[in-house]
Scaffold this active site. Structure first.
Site: not given
Ligand SMILES: NC(=O)c1ccc[n+]([C@@H]2O[C@H](COP(=O)([O-])OP(=O)(O)OC[C@H]3O[C@@H](n4cnc5c(N)ncnc54)[C@H](OP(=O)(O)O)[C@@H]3O)[C@@H](O)[C@H]2O)c1
Length: 303
Positions: A63, A120
């Site tokens: 990241y 990862h």
């Molecule tokens: N280990 C891995 O391979 C891996 C892969 C992916 C992610 N991750 C980790 O997991 C974390 C979370 O992943 P993610 O960002 O995909 O998670 P998520 O929380 O499912 O999705 C976040 C997205 O949802 C939107 N969101 C938040 N609240 C919302 C709501 N009430 N209604 C509609 N949309 C909403 C956000 O937009 P807004 O900003 O506009 O609110 C953001 O774009 C990452 O930051 C990372 O640290 C790990």
């Protein structure tokens, strides 16, 4: 309202505090390595989430957000031992080993330990000098050295975890994988075959990334969103709170991200209601009928 005993009770900050759901610094916050400037917006976002009560920050080598985490830690003034920081080594990116990445991360965070360090994904390039066996052995050594408190993996299927258990056997039961962070939401209830049950059976905490995918990644009018509407009214909660609650009730700890402070605030407010079995079953059923995978699509045949 009573809530079930916390299934992740074994995971505490060094000072003994229960960890919250995670706030992610990947996905939308990922920084291009060519961009040498620290992302102040992310620093401020992490500080805000800490001020809201989050004590669990998720980052990764890939990241490129270690420096933001370090700057936020400093700026927030929170005691290091009151925070839980997860970091990850990304295989196949360079000749750097997990030890190299851990040492660099410690410097960038400005701390002497990482709470949880993960591999990862299990896709080691055959040409890469670091093998899965070497990487896991280095994580074990880092734990022995006190540089990391817990070790685990991300995106691993049971076949990969079996390999790690075989290595860990030589070192003792405190050196087994403790966490598997996977994509999890109603539309992807098992990133790989029966992985959630496998992890639960082997005392591995499952963490969910992208728990809000049905809201943020799948089209607006999908059947789950329709189903959640009356539940929002019934519980006085938003669809995202219901999805996070669903994740917790599956005994899975969510990692979520939002650029909006109001949404992050809502995300912590998910412990005062409980979906009933029929609602959980219906979410499961709708999800199973609408499969969707956001990450590692190229590995669909393996995962
Ligand atoms: N280990 C891995 O391979 C891996 C892969 C992916 C992610 N991750 C980790 O997991 C974390 C979370 O992943 P993610 O960002 O995909 O998670 P998520 O929380 O499912 O999705 C976040 C997205 O949802 C939107 N969101 C938040 N609240 C919302 C709501 N009430 N209604 C509609 N949309 C909403 C956000 O937009 P807004 O900003 O506009 O609110 C953001 O774009 C990452 O930051 C990372 O640290 C790990």
């Amino acid at each position: 309202m009573t809530t079930a005993k916390l299934f992740y009770d074994a995971f505490k900050t060094k000072s003994g505090k229960t960890i919250t759901i995670g706030t992610g610094t990947g996905t939308k916050w990922k920084r291009n390595p060519a961009d040498k400037q620290i992302n102040q917006e992310l620093v401020d976002q992490i500080v805000s989430t800490i001020n809201l009560g989050f004590n669990h920050i998720d980052t990764a080598q890939v990241y490129n957000t270690h420096e933001e985490v370090g700057a936020a830690l400093k700026k927030s003034g929170i005691a290091r031992e009151d925070l839980w920081i997860t970091d990850k080594y990304c295989p196949g990116r360079s000749d750097e080993t997990p030890t190299d990445i851990i040492d660099l991360a410690l410097e960038q965070f400005g701390t002497s330990y990482i709470d949880l360090f993960l591999i990862h994904h299990p896709f080691f390039d055959e040409d890469n000098s670091v093998t899965l066996e070497q990487a896991w052995t280095e994580l074990i050594q880092a734990k022995k050295d006190g540089k990391v408190r817990e070790i685990g993996v991300s995106n691993f299927a049971s076949v990969h975890l079996e390999k790690l258990f075989a290595i860990s056997e030589k070192y003792g039961k405190e050196y087994v994988p403790r966490v598997n962070q996977i994509e999890f939401h109603p539309f992807l209830q098992n990133q790989s075959k029966d992985i959630v049950k496998y992890c639960h059976d082997h005392n591995i905490l499952v963490e969910a990334y992208s728990p809000l995918a049905p809201l943020s990644r799948v089209g607006n009018n999908n059947p789950l969103i329709q189903y959640l509407k009356p539940l929002e009214e019934k519980y006085g909660k938003t669809a995202s709170q219901i999805l996070l609650r669903y994740t917790l009730q599956k005994q899975i700890l969510p990692i979520t991200t939002s650029s909006q402070q109001s949404r992050m605030k809502q995300s912590l407010n998910i412990y005062d209601f409980e979906l009933n079995d029929a609602e959980i079953n219906e979410i499961d059923t709708i999800g199973q009928a609408n499969p969707y995978r956001a990450f590692f699509k190229q590995y669909d045949h393996v995962l």
